[in-house]
Design a protein around this motif. Structure first.
Motif, short mmCIF file in Angstrom:
data_model
loop_
_atom_site.label_atom_id
_atom_site.label_comp_id
_atom_site.label_asym_id
_atom_site.label_seq_id
_atom_site.Cartn_x
_atom_site.Cartn_y
_atom_site.Cartn_z
N GLU A 1 0.82 -1.21 0.00
CA GLU A 1 0.00 0.00 0.00
C GLU A 1 0.85 1.26 0.00
O GLU A 1 0.41 2.31 -0.44
CB GLU A 1 -0.92 -0.01 1.21
CG GLU A 1 -1.95 -1.13 1.17
CD GLU A 1 -2.97 -1.00 2.29
OE1 GLU A 1 -2.86 -0.01 3.05
OE2 GLU A 1 -3.86 -1.87 2.39
N GLU A 2 2.08 1.16 0.50
CA GLU A 2 2.98 2.31 0.47
C GLU A 2 3.56 2.52 -0.93
O GLU A 2 3.95 3.63 -1.29
CB GLU A 2 4.12 2.13 1.48
CG GLU A 2 3.70 2.17 2.93
CD GLU A 2 2.96 0.91 3.35
OE1 GLU A 2 3.13 -0.11 2.65
OE2 GLU A 2 2.20 0.95 4.35
N ASP A 3 3.67 1.48 -1.70
CA ASP A 3 4.21 1.57 -3.06
C ASP A 3 3.23 0.89 -4.02
O ASP A 3 3.47 -0.22 -4.51
CB ASP A 3 5.59 0.89 -3.13
CG ASP A 3 6.23 1.05 -4.51
OD1 ASP A 3 5.84 1.97 -5.25
OD2 ASP A 3 7.11 0.23 -4.84
N GLU B 1 2.65 5.57 -9.12
CA GLU B 1 2.37 6.86 -8.50
C GLU B 1 2.10 6.62 -7.01
O GLU B 1 1.78 5.51 -6.58
CB GLU B 1 1.15 7.53 -9.15
CG GLU B 1 1.41 8.07 -10.55
CD GLU B 1 2.28 9.31 -10.54
OE1 GLU B 1 2.45 9.91 -9.46
OE2 GLU B 1 2.81 9.67 -11.62
N ASN B 2 2.20 7.69 -6.23
CA ASN B 2 2.02 7.58 -4.79
C ASN B 2 0.62 7.93 -4.32
O ASN B 2 0.27 7.69 -3.16
CB ASN B 2 3.03 8.48 -4.06
CG ASN B 2 4.46 8.02 -4.31
OD1 ASN B 2 4.71 6.83 -4.40
ND2 ASN B 2 5.37 8.98 -4.44
N SER B 3 -0.21 8.51 -5.21
CA SER B 3 -1.53 8.97 -4.77
C SER B 3 -2.48 8.98 -5.95
O SER B 3 -2.08 8.95 -7.12
CB SER B 3 -1.44 10.38 -4.17
OG SER B 3 -1.02 11.31 -5.15
N ARG B 4 -3.78 9.06 -5.62
CA ARG B 4 -4.80 9.17 -6.67
C ARG B 4 -4.67 10.49 -7.43
O ARG B 4 -4.91 10.54 -8.64
CB ARG B 4 -6.20 9.08 -6.05
CG ARG B 4 -6.57 7.72 -5.53
CD ARG B 4 -7.86 7.77 -4.73
NE ARG B 4 -9.00 8.18 -5.52
CZ ARG B 4 -9.93 7.35 -5.97
NH1 ARG B 4 -9.86 6.07 -5.71
NH2 ARG B 4 -10.95 7.80 -6.68
N ALA B 5 -4.28 11.53 -6.71
CA ALA B 5 -4.11 12.82 -7.39
C ALA B 5 -3.04 12.73 -8.47
O ALA B 5 -3.18 13.29 -9.56
CB ALA B 5 -3.76 13.90 -6.37
N GLY B 6 -1.94 12.03 -8.17
CA GLY B 6 -0.89 11.87 -9.18
C GLY B 6 -1.38 11.09 -10.38
O GLY B 6 -1.04 11.40 -11.53
N SER C 1 -6.30 -0.10 -8.73
CA SER C 1 -5.02 -0.05 -8.02
C SER C 1 -4.75 -1.36 -7.32
O SER C 1 -5.67 -2.05 -6.88
CB SER C 1 -5.01 1.10 -7.00
OG SER C 1 -6.00 0.87 -6.01
N GLN D 1 -4.89 -2.51 -3.36
CA GLN D 1 -6.14 -2.13 -2.72
C GLN D 1 -7.35 -2.84 -3.33
O GLN D 1 -8.22 -3.35 -2.62
CB GLN D 1 -6.35 -0.60 -2.82
CG GLN D 1 -5.43 0.22 -1.95
CD GLN D 1 -4.07 0.45 -2.61
OE1 GLN D 1 -3.81 -0.08 -3.68
NE2 GLN D 1 -3.22 1.24 -1.96
#
Length: 861
Positions: free
Chosen positions: A466-468, A527-532, A565, A568
């Motif tokens: 989940e971190e990567d 990417e690290n986030s949904r925004a990215g 993703s 998740q």
């Protein structure tokens, strides 16, 4: 004398050897002949066994078919009896009192049971055992049940009343087998009905299987000539079906066996006899020939031994070359210098042979890691089994790849050098590299293919967290198929290549783009986030929106994306790709040119759609759809002009699925054509009985105009039903001409050529213009019901309706108003000279029987 002395023992030895060979050969051939005839005899026995089993299996199959058909007939009769016995109207008109007008004259319980259901006898027996109503072979009769069945009737009636349900029994009537079903009459689900004291009346249905009926049953089951057994002796033979009867001995139905095994015997026995004869003749000939050849072989054996000794020396000289020969041949001395090159060397490399004589082998052939001469010296005796890949330069300066094979040369036990071959395998190596590349890349775009995508996902998902996380985007070009259809596949390939290059330009080194086929792509982003991820999606949209130029064509594109993703949403490659595809499907359904994140609701929605599609397919197969008809009147005269056919789907008692739920899904999944064909055929058949001047109106989906077979399908429905084309009206929405107006016009002209009427449906809600009405061959238009809601109270609605009526009159079109729900609306439309109308005020949609009743009232008045 001495020579003659030695020759005689030699001749005797040869004669003894030949005699021994003949005896051994004869014995072997006799043994072989016995085996062959044994095999033939076994084959005959196997054919007879197989034929017997086939006959036995055929009889068993026919018995099962007849038993299942008989039991099915009993169940169908029980269902019919229950339906009629549990009918509230039957309780009132057949139990409380016997109303022959209701039962016979109005055909509620009359001749239809014989004509449609083929019941030879239908009886109603009251609680006292008296037959109060009887229909015998489709005619009203005074015959009693007891006169048909005798004492068996009382047993049947008692069983039906005791079990309070439908019972079926077998009986013999006039030496014919029959099925008799009895069910007590009940009020059904109708509450508060009066009752009579004493036992309930009983309905009895009797189906007599006459010889003709038995023959028809046998024909449907592929059973030959079924009949009732003629006597006790006949009843013992197979094949037969034994069924118990209400009283007396069991009923036995006989038929002719098929005996498929006899066909096998007639087919195989001649072949086996012919084979036996052929084997006999061949064996005799082979025996004579083998004995003769055995003698000749012994004589030749001595000569062969001499020849083998002479050939041994020659084979030793050529064995080395035969083992190493592949392409061009080389030989070096013990210092590693070339002392021989075959003429093939010049052909392959382009070099002259003499220019290389005496030069080291390492100058001709090279290896990336070591000297070839040193390698050969180290290999010793095993060198011939170790092929080595090397390189050499052709005379034109081209680098070639060769495969070297070598063998040590020894003279007097000492190694004096090596000889061998070099094969040019450049093309094979290039092909291997090409195959290796294509096995993991898409041939058209060079992107990763499904194999490489699977490898990447499998390897990365082993360490994903989940971190990567890893984000999978299912990427699809919107409306790509029309590009191929309009400009050809070459332009489509250019578009795919250009899009692929743009996708690769946005990827980081540790990310992947893959093409799965067609215009379907998969992107793996880190990417690290949904925004990215959404930032990257906007960048993807931007590059896709950039025009693509192919020759004189400028192509603008949009794309839909589904995002999932890991870990998740899922942690398996197949699951991730499936969920991404579900999200992509939602993005397309939501209007395209956007992205959608996967959620669990999407899978549930998709499953619901699949279940609905399966239900539609089953409804088509089981004929579960029905048509209701909404009357349409000529407003000025008040006469019934026709009706609009409206499809209805009842899935359970009191549970309906409205057309707006299943018609769009049928259009999406390609089922609309089958539904439309059913509606056309059913509506035309029904309307063929409405009189000479009344027409039926059927709605046509815009999807059906994408194929050119609509004219043929309409012509087929008219031909089968016999309905004149002038009495069929097709209602078409305005947007049917938006996608491909030329094709729509061609199809409409074909329909008009048949004589069919074309009407614009829901006029006033789309984007139709005067040019639309002028260009397309319509006969009429319908004012949409949305303008009737405030008509005639609203001045705006009154002006719009008046304008549409005037417009229709200007184009000589028949004008129809739908949604008439008040008398004021009807009077206002009459004042505007509107020709036809429909709506709840004039008549709601109704089943065919109710509509036919209204037709009869119209004719009577």
């Amino acid at each position: 004398m001495n020579s003659e002395y030695h020759r005689q023992p030699a001749l005797n030895a040869r004669a003894n050897m030949e005699a021994h060979t003949v005896r051994v050969t004869r014995r072997s051939l006799r043994t072989l002949s016995s085996l062959l005839f044994g095999v033939l005899l076994l084959s005959v026995v196997m054919v007879l066994v197989i034929a017997h089993r086939q006959n036995r299996d055929a009889i068993r199959q026919d018995v099962n078919l007849m038993r299942q058909a008989w039991q099915q007939q009993q169940q169908e009769m029980i269902v019919d009896a229950r339906d009629y016995a549990n009918w509230g109207e039957g309780w009132k008109n057949l139990h409380l009192t016997v109303n022959k007008v209701w039962a016979w004259d109005e055909e509620n319980f009359g001749a239809g049971l014989y004509k449609e259901y083929h019941y030879d006898g239908v009886f109603v027996v009251d609680g006292a055992g008296k037959t109060r109503y009887a229909v015998v072979r489709g005619k009203l009769s005074d015959v009693s049940l007891e006169s048909w069945l005798g004492a068996q009737s009382a047993l049947l009636l008692n069983s039906a009343r005791t079990l309070r349900d439908g019972v079926a029994r077998n009986v013999i009537i006039d030496n014919n087998p029959a099925i008799m079903v009895a069910a007590p009459i009940t009020p059904g689900k109708v509450p508060d009905l009066p009752s009579l004291p004493g036992p309930a009346s009983v309905m009895v249905f009797i189906n007599v299987f006459t010889p003709d009926k038995l023959q028809a049953l046998g024909k449907s089951l592929n059973v030959i000539a079924p009949r009732i057994a003629s006597d006790v002796a006949d009843a013992r033979y197979e094949p037969r079906l034994v069924e118990p009867v209400l009283q007396g001995e069991a009923m036995v139905i006989r038929w002719q066996p098929k005996d498929p095994g006899f066909g096998v015997i007639w087919l195989m026995m001649p072949l086996l006899l012919f084979t036996a004869l052929a084997v006999t003749l061949v064996t005799r000939r082979v025996l004579r020939h083998a004995l003769h050849n055995a003698v000749i072989s012994d004589r030749r054996f001595a000569l062969l031994a001499i020849s083998q000794r002479e050939l041994a020396d020659s084979e030793e000289r050529f064995r080395d070359l035969a083992e190493a020969a592949s392409d061009w041949i080389w030989e070096i001395d013990d210092r590693g210098c070339l002392c021989y090159l075959s003429s093939r060397f010049a052909v392959v490399t382009g070099h002259e042979v003499k220019s290389w004589m005496g030069r080291p082998l390492d100058q001709l052939l090279s290896h990336p890691s070591h000297s070839l001469v040193s390698w050969l010296m180290r290999q010793g005796e095993e060198v011939q089994h170790v092929p080595l890949r090397c390189q050499f330069m052709s005379a034109s300066g081209e680098r070639r790849i060769g495969q070297l094979m070598a063998k040590a040369i020894r003279r007097s036990g000492l190694r004096t050098g090596f000889r061998g071959t070099v094969s040019d395998i450049t093309h094979e190596v290039d092909a291997e590299a090409r195959i290796q590349f294509l096995s993991r890349h898409d041939m058209l775009t060079g992107l990763a293919n499904r194999v490489q995508l699977q490898e990447y996902l499998t390897a990365y998902l082993e360490r994903v967290s989940e971190e990567d996380p890893l984000f999978i985007i299912s990427f699809d070009i919107d409306q790509f198929k029309p590009i191929n259809d309009t400009w050809g596949h070459a332009v489509g390939d250019e578009v795919l290549n250009e899009v692929s290059q743009r996708l690769k330009s946005l990827l980081a080194p540790n990310e992947l783009a893959a093409r799965l086929g067609g215009d379907a792509f998969i992107l793996l982003l880190r990417e690290n986030s949904r925004a990215g991820v959404e930032y990257r999606c906007r960048a993807l949209q931007h590059i896709v929106h950039q025009p693509i130029f192919s020759g004189s064509h400028q192509i603008s594109l949009t794309a839909s994306m589904g995002i999932v993703s890991a870990p998740q949403d899922a942690a398996q490659p197949e699951a991730l790709l499936r969920l991404a595809d579900i999200a992509l499907s939602q993005a397309r359904s939501a209007g395209r040119d956007q992205w959608m994140w996967y959620s669990s609701d999407m899978a549930n929605h998709l499953q619901s759609k699949r279940e609905m599609v399966q239900a539609i397919e089953q409804a088509l197969q089981s004929n579960a759809f029905t048509l209701h008809y909404q009357p349409r009147y000529q407003l000025q005269s008040g006469q019934l002009a026709g009706a609009e056919a409206l499809i209805r789907w009842q899935v359970a008692e009191g549970q309906w699925i409205t057309p707006d739920r299943f018609i769009p899904l049928a259009e999406e999944k390609g089922l609309i054509t089958a539904i439309s064909d059913w509606v056309l055929m059913r509506a035309c058949l029904d309307a063929s009985h409405w009189g000479e001047h009344r027409y039926v109106s059927v709605n046509i989906s815009p999807v059906e105009f994408r194929n050119s077979d609509l004219v043929k399908r309409v012509a087929h429905a008219l031909d089968i039903s016999g309905l004149p084309a002038t009495r069929l009206e097709l209602e078409i929405t305005e947007n049917v001409t938006f996608e491909n107006p030329d094709r729509a016009l061609e199809i409409m002209q074909g329909l008009r050529a048949l004589g069919v009427r074309l009407t614009v449906d829901d006029f006033g809600t789309g984007y139709a213009a005067l040019g639309y009405l002028k260009a397309f061959p319509f006969n009429g238009l319908k004012i949409d019901r949305s303008w009737m809601k405030e008509f005639p109270e609203s001045q705006q609605a009154q002006s719009v309706v008046a304008g549409i009526v005037g417009l229709a009159r200007a184009f000589a079109l028949t004008i129809t108003a739908e949604g008439i729900e008040t008398e004021a609306q009807l009077n206002a439309l009459k004042a505007l000279s509107c020709e036809e109308g429909q709506g709840y005020f004039l008549g709601r949609p109704m089943p065919l029987a109710a509509f036919n009743a209204r037709l009869q009232e119209e004719v009577a008045s």
